[in-house]
Design an enzyme around this catalytic site. Structure first.
Site, PDB file in Angstrom:
ATOM      1  N   ARG A 153       0.531  -1.725  20.784  1.00  0.00           N
ATOM      2  CA  ARG A 153      -0.707  -1.979  20.775  1.00  0.00           C
ATOM      3  C   ARG A 153      -2.155  -0.709  20.444  1.00  0.00           C
ATOM      4  O   ARG A 153      -2.886  -0.577  19.517  1.00  0.00           O
ATOM      5  CB  ARG A 153      -1.514  -3.169  20.411  1.00  0.00           C
ATOM      6  CG  ARG A 153      -3.670  -3.537  20.172  1.00  0.00           C
ATOM      7  CD  ARG A 153      -3.191  -5.187  19.866  1.00  0.00           C
ATOM      8  NE  ARG A 153      -2.874  -5.343  20.945  1.00  0.00           N
ATOM      9  CZ  ARG A 153      -4.166  -6.070  22.224  1.00  0.00           C
ATOM     10  NH1 ARG A 153      -4.581  -4.434  22.025  1.00  0.00           N
ATOM     11  NH2 ARG A 153      -3.655  -6.364  23.422  1.00  0.00           N
TER      12      ARG A 153
ATOM     13  N   TYR B 138      -9.327  -3.469  -5.773  1.00  0.00           N
ATOM     14  CA  TYR B 138      -8.386  -3.806  -5.890  1.00  0.00           C
ATOM     15  C   TYR B 138      -8.489  -5.554  -5.419  1.00  0.00           C
ATOM     16  O   TYR B 138     -10.000  -5.496  -5.054  1.00  0.00           O
ATOM     17  CB  TYR B 138      -7.594  -3.389  -4.361  1.00  0.00           C
ATOM     18  CG  TYR B 138      -6.131  -4.427  -4.303  1.00  0.00           C
ATOM     19  CD1 TYR B 138      -5.632  -4.800  -4.963  1.00  0.00           C
ATOM     20  CD2 TYR B 138      -6.376  -4.955  -2.654  1.00  0.00           C
ATOM     21  CE1 TYR B 138      -4.367  -5.722  -4.838  1.00  0.00           C
ATOM     22  CE2 TYR B 138      -5.205  -5.552  -2.673  1.00  0.00           C
ATOM     23  CZ  TYR B 138      -4.585  -6.556  -3.446  1.00  0.00           C
ATOM     24  OH  TYR B 138      -3.361  -7.098  -3.008  1.00  0.00           O
TER      25      TYR B 138
ATOM     26  N   ASP C  35     -11.661   5.128  -0.680  1.00  0.00           N
ATOM     27  CA  ASP C  35     -10.010   4.494  -1.187  1.00  0.00           C
ATOM     28  C   ASP C  35      -9.818   5.491  -1.949  1.00  0.00           C
ATOM     29  O   ASP C  35      -9.456   5.157  -2.768  1.00  0.00           O
ATOM     30  CB  ASP C  35      -9.982   2.821  -1.451  1.00  0.00           C
ATOM     31  CG  ASP C  35      -8.968   2.342  -1.646  1.00  0.00           C
ATOM     32  OD1 ASP C  35      -7.462   2.860  -1.135  1.00  0.00           O
ATOM     33  OD2 ASP C  35      -8.763   1.242  -1.899  1.00  0.00           O
TER      34      ASP C  35
ATOM     35  N   LYS D  82       1.273   2.236  -0.912  1.00  0.00           N
ATOM     36  CA  LYS D  82       1.757   3.490  -2.051  1.00  0.00           C
ATOM     37  C   LYS D  82       2.572   4.466  -2.084  1.00  0.00           C
ATOM     38  O   LYS D  82       3.422   4.259  -1.877  1.00  0.00           O
ATOM     39  CB  LYS D  82       0.792   2.630  -2.605  1.00  0.00           C
ATOM     40  CG  LYS D  82      -0.285   1.044  -2.570  1.00  0.00           C
ATOM     41  CD  LYS D  82       0.309   0.100  -3.322  1.00  0.00           C
ATOM     42  CE  LYS D  82      -0.270  -0.864  -2.951  1.00  0.00           C
ATOM     43  NZ  LYS D  82      -0.565  -1.276  -2.391  1.00  0.00           N
TER      44      LYS D  82
HETATM   45  N1  LCS Z   1      -6.271  -0.619  -2.169  1.00  0.00           N
HETATM   46  C1  LCS Z   1      -6.112  -0.119  -2.884  1.00  0.00           C
HETATM   47  C2  LCS Z   1      -6.109   0.878  -3.856  1.00  0.00           C
HETATM   48  C3  LCS Z   1      -5.025  -1.188  -2.726  1.00  0.00           C
HETATM   49  O1  LCS Z   1      -4.720  -0.855  -4.680  1.00  0.00           O
HETATM   50  C4  LCS Z   1      -4.095  -1.911  -1.916  1.00  0.00           C
HETATM   51  C5  LCS Z   1      -2.719  -2.706  -2.409  1.00  0.00           C
HETATM   52  C6  LCS Z   1      -4.810  -1.994  -0.830  1.00  0.00           C
HETATM   53  C7  LCS Z   1      -5.932  -1.764  -0.749  1.00  0.00           C
HETATM   54  C8  LCS Z   1      -4.438  -2.724   0.015  1.00  0.00           C
HETATM   55  O2  LCS Z   1      -3.418  -2.848   0.286  1.00  0.00           O
HETATM   56  P1  LCS Z   1      -2.048  -3.575   1.264  1.00  0.00           P
HETATM   57  O3  LCS Z   1      -3.048  -4.402   1.622  1.00  0.00           O
HETATM   58  O4  LCS Z   1      -1.780  -4.071  -0.338  1.00  0.00           O
HETATM   59  O5  LCS Z   1      -1.462  -2.936   1.702  1.00  0.00           O
HETATM   60  N2  LCS Z   1      -2.966  -3.016  -4.416  1.00  0.00           N
HETATM   61  C9  LCS Z   1      -1.994  -3.142  -4.172  1.00  0.00           C
HETATM   62  C10 LCS Z   1      -1.906  -3.767  -6.452  1.00  0.00           C
HETATM   63  O6  LCS Z   1      -2.656  -3.025  -6.938  1.00  0.00           O
HETATM   64  N3  LCS Z   1      -0.818  -4.410  -6.487  1.00  0.00           N
HETATM   65  O7  LCS Z   1      -0.744  -5.165  -5.019  1.00  0.00           O
HETATM   66  C11 LCS Z   1      -1.467  -4.293  -3.873  1.00  0.00           C
END
Ligand code: LCS
Length: 394
Positions: free
Chosen positions: A59, A112, A184, A209
């Site tokens: 951790r 998001y 972001d 992503k």
């Molecule tokens: N920031 C952005 C711009 C995102 O698109 C997402 C997830 C997150 C943060 C959060 O990330 P995660 O915890 O899912 O790794 N976006 C998603 C979307 O547009 N479709 O499914 C997840």
């Protein structure tokens, strides 16, 4: 050889996570261990006091995770990076560090869904008030800033509207108010956009992503600019506990090596598809940063190295037509997430942004008919053929 930080992005992607293995392994091994053995009690105590360099507990530190973090820090041009269990863990940890004691956040209205919901549903219980504005209109950021504003949080291009914010202008406004600019950068990746060079203080990603790119990992990352920031973020992440695990870090690191190649193909495919959609008689509007019709086309050319792989559009038949299209495509998988090698299609209003308050969705123009497409690396004719057969059935 030039220092790695002066090399091209493709070299950084392959060699950025330099790791020196005692056996000469070219790829960092997966240290799938929760804990590390001390030589004796005094050694353990010295490690805990920070008097000697070494590993204690995963951790806190792990060599596989560190190699991946180093690669991302080099790609983003930051001091160091912190691997998190998800993009949301990265968002949460960032806010927990920067918003200690409460205060105000000025945030892009199109973000998001879970980021918006985190701020709206949990923010007030931490003493955090959020003002959501159209950050592409920088005067709106300026107007929303109050005495208690600690953070300006922007997503650019924004999920799912692809609205683009001027990062340098947002940084100026934030810094004038002694606030921190968090960007972001998930939608562009460090291949296409360099927020630190434009004045950002903290850059985060959902590594789920583009960075990993193969739809088999959930992960996030926080990249910081200074050693002082790093210490604050590292100690908080250790306490909050949302760290990535060694196996997922290994997979992300493996994915990173082909990031520039994948992005190049994804951008080229997306450009062709956006042009096709814009010409199609069944399509009402298309939003893609590479099209001249995008309201911030010029800004995107100035502040990034490409248009990305995300396209939003609405059909003339609105939601029923969009649903019919999403139900009839085969190659494009009907699934959330984005940025991977396979093309994905989804409906933000009922999926990724379903938990976002309806008023905020409407304010951000996330219409019920909006369809979001994440373009993969398949043969572009095949993706076009898939969309064409779906659109021809309307
Ligand atoms: N920031 C952005 C711009 C995102 O698109 C997402 C997830 C997150 C943060 C959060 O990330 P995660 O915890 O899912 O790794 N976006 C998603 C979307 O547009 N479709 O499914 C997840």
């Amino acid at each position: 050889m030039r220092p790695i930080r002066e090399c091209g992005i493709e070299t950084k992607a392959v060699h950025g996570g330099e790791y020196h293995d005692p056996l000469g392994a070219v790829i960092p091994p997966i240290y799938q261990t929760s804990t590390f053995r001390f030589r004796d009690v005094d050694h353990g105590a010295r490690l805990f006091r920070g008097e000697e360099d070494g590993y204690i507990y995963t951790r806190m530190r792990n060599p596989t995770i560190e190699a991946m973090e180093n690669a991302i820090a080099v790609l983003e041009g930051g001091w160091k990076a912190l691997g998190c269990a998800s993009g949301m863990a990265a968002v949460h940890t960032t806010l927990a560090v920067l918003m200690q004691g409460g205060g105000r956040i000025v945030c892009s209205e199109s973000v998001y869904g879970a980021t918006a919901t985190l701020l709206m549903a949990l923010g007030p219980s931490y003493g955090i008030e959020t003002t959501f504005v159209d950050t592409s209109r920088t005067e709106e950021i300026e107007r929303a800033i109050r005495q208690d504003t600690k953070v300006v949080f922007i997503e650019t291009p924004a999920n799912p509207t692809l609205v683009i914010t001027d990062i340098a202008a947002a940084a100026d406004i934030a810094h004038h108010a002694n606030a921190t600019l968090v960007v972001d950068n998930t939608f562009m990746s460090p291949v296409l956009q360099h927020p630190f060079a434009l004045g950002a203080d903290v850059v985060i990603h959902s590594m789920t992503k583009f960075l990993n790119g193969h739809a088999d990992v959930v992960g996030g990352v926080i990249v910081v600019k200074t050693e002082e920031q790093y210490k604050a973020f590292r100690s908080s992440l250790n306490l909050l506990g949302g760290v990535i695990d060694p196996f997922n870090a290994f997979l992300v690191h493996r994915g990173l090596k082909t990031l520039p190649l994948r992005i190049e193909r994804q951008c080229a495919n997306a450009m062709r598809i956006a042009e096709y959609l814009e010409r199609h008689p069944a399509v009402q509007w298309v939003r893609y940063p590479g099209l001249r019709s995008h309201p911030q086309y010029e800004l995107n050319r100035r502040q990034s190295d490409g248009p990305g792989a995300m396209i939003s559009f609405e059909l003339k038949g609105g939601l029923p037509a969009g649903k019919a299209l999403m139900n009839s495509v085969h190659l494009c998988a009907l699934a959330v997430s984005l940025g991977g090698v396979e093309s994905l299609i989804q409906h933000p209003a009922s999926m990724t942004h379903a938990t976002m308050a309806r008023e905020l969705r409407e304010q951000a123009a996330i219409t019920d008919g909006l369809v979001r497409l994440s373009v993969g690396i398949e043969n572009v004719e095949d993706i076009l053929g898939d969309l064409d057969q779906g659109l021809s059935k309307l």
